[in-house]
Design an enzyme around this catalytic site. Structure first.
Site, PDB file in Angstrom:
ATOM      1  CG  ASP A 105      -1.854  -1.123   1.308  1.00 42.98           C
ATOM      2  OD1 ASP A 105      -2.166  -1.686   0.244  1.00 42.98           O
ATOM      3  OD2 ASP A 105      -2.281  -1.470   2.424  1.00 42.98           O
TER       4      ASP A 105
HETATM    5  N1  URA Z   1      -1.142  -5.875   4.044  1.00 42.52           N
HETATM    6  C1  URA Z   1      -1.654  -4.620   3.994  1.00 42.52           C
HETATM    7  O1  URA Z   1      -2.684  -4.352   4.600  1.00 42.52           O
HETATM    8  N2  URA Z   1      -0.980  -3.700   3.290  1.00 42.52           N
HETATM    9  C2  URA Z   1       0.177  -3.941   2.633  1.00 42.52           C
HETATM   10  O2  URA Z   1       0.733  -3.044   2.027  1.00 42.52           O
HETATM   11  C3  URA Z   1       0.696  -5.243   2.694  1.00 42.52           C
HETATM   12  C4  URA Z   1       0.013  -6.193   3.399  1.00 42.52           C
END
Ligand code: URA
Length: 249
Positions: A105
């Site tokens: 993310d």
């Molecule tokens: N899980 C999440 O919620 N975000 C990420 O970026 C990776 C794993």
């Protein structure tokens, strides 16, 4: 390796566009095995021929592999009109066909593999391969006392799907916050954040520490990257093969 056109080889190694390379050849700046080569479309045997531009050798690499410590605020994509992408942070890359293996993310930090090796990416991301991913997270909220066993059993997420058994380690707990290490064997969309919600908490900081045999290099500051070492590349190939056999048994 199959022979490749000189202009394609140089283009893939970031020497310029096809017309720029043609121009360089015309000007006598390109040599093959010590001889000036004016024909940009001639074939090159990458294993045997020595190509030089202005006297500097150009080493052909079919694949590039980079380990990045992704910073927060940057997106795991190849291009974007609004945000900086992880590829914008890799000016040293030669090839134009690189991509991040999976997504973190925008607000997640940590280990990201960037390559143009599609077969490797496919193996690492395949849901059948269960490649381990380890995350460090800070949470707001208080974990239930049986959080470790709930995670081990598998959690029901908000859309009704159940997570595979995972490993939760509580590193530190203090006044409605905690720090955890979570090892997942799958990669659902926003998985860590959704698992935290299923446990009544909220992720306030998230960092990926490892993926399969690759571990985040603590020497890399957020935004920095380096090519994988030969050792890391070997491990990726070998462990992926082993894993494939394990699962198919
Ligand atoms: N899980 C999440 O919620 N975000 C990420 O970026 C990776 C794993």
């Amino acid at each position: 390796m199959k022979p490749i056109r000189l202009d394609k080889l140089l283009g893939e190694m970031g020497a310029g566009t096809r017309s720029q390379i043609k121009e360089m050849a015309k000007k006598g700046r390109i040599r093959v095995n010590g001889q000036t080569e004016k024909k940009a479309d001639r074939k090159i045997d990458q294993d045997a021929d020595l190509v030089e531009i202005d006297g500097k050798p150009v080493v052909y690499e079919a694949f590039e592999y980079y380990l990045m410590n992704k910073p927060s605020g940057v997106i795991s994509a190849t291009e974007d009109s609004r945000h900086t992408t992880v590829l914008d942070l890799l000016p040293q890359a030669k090839r134009k066909d690189l991509f991040p293996v999976g997504r973190l993310d925008i607000d997640t930090e940590g280990l990201l593999l960037i390559t143009n090796d599609g077969a490797l990416a496919h193996r690492l991301l395949s849901p059948k391969k269960h490649v381990d991913k380890v995350y460090l997270a800070s949470l707001k909220g208080t974990l239930p006392t049986d959080a470790v066993s709930q995670v081990k059993e598998g959690l029901i997420l908000e859309d009704g799907t159940k997570t595979l058994p995972a490993d939760l380690e509580i590193l530190h707990e203090e006044k409605g916050t905690c720090q955890i290490r979570l090892t997942l064997h799958e990669g659902k969309f926003h998985q860590v954040k959704r698992m935290a919600i299923a446990l009544g908490c909220e992720v306030t900081y998230l960092k990926r520490l490892s993926m399969g045999p690759l571990t985040l290099d603590e020497g890399l500051k957020p935004g920095e990257s380096r090519p994988l070492t030969l050792e890391e590349r070997k491990k990726l190939m070998v462990e992926e093969d082993d894993h494939e056999q394990d699962i198919s048994r």
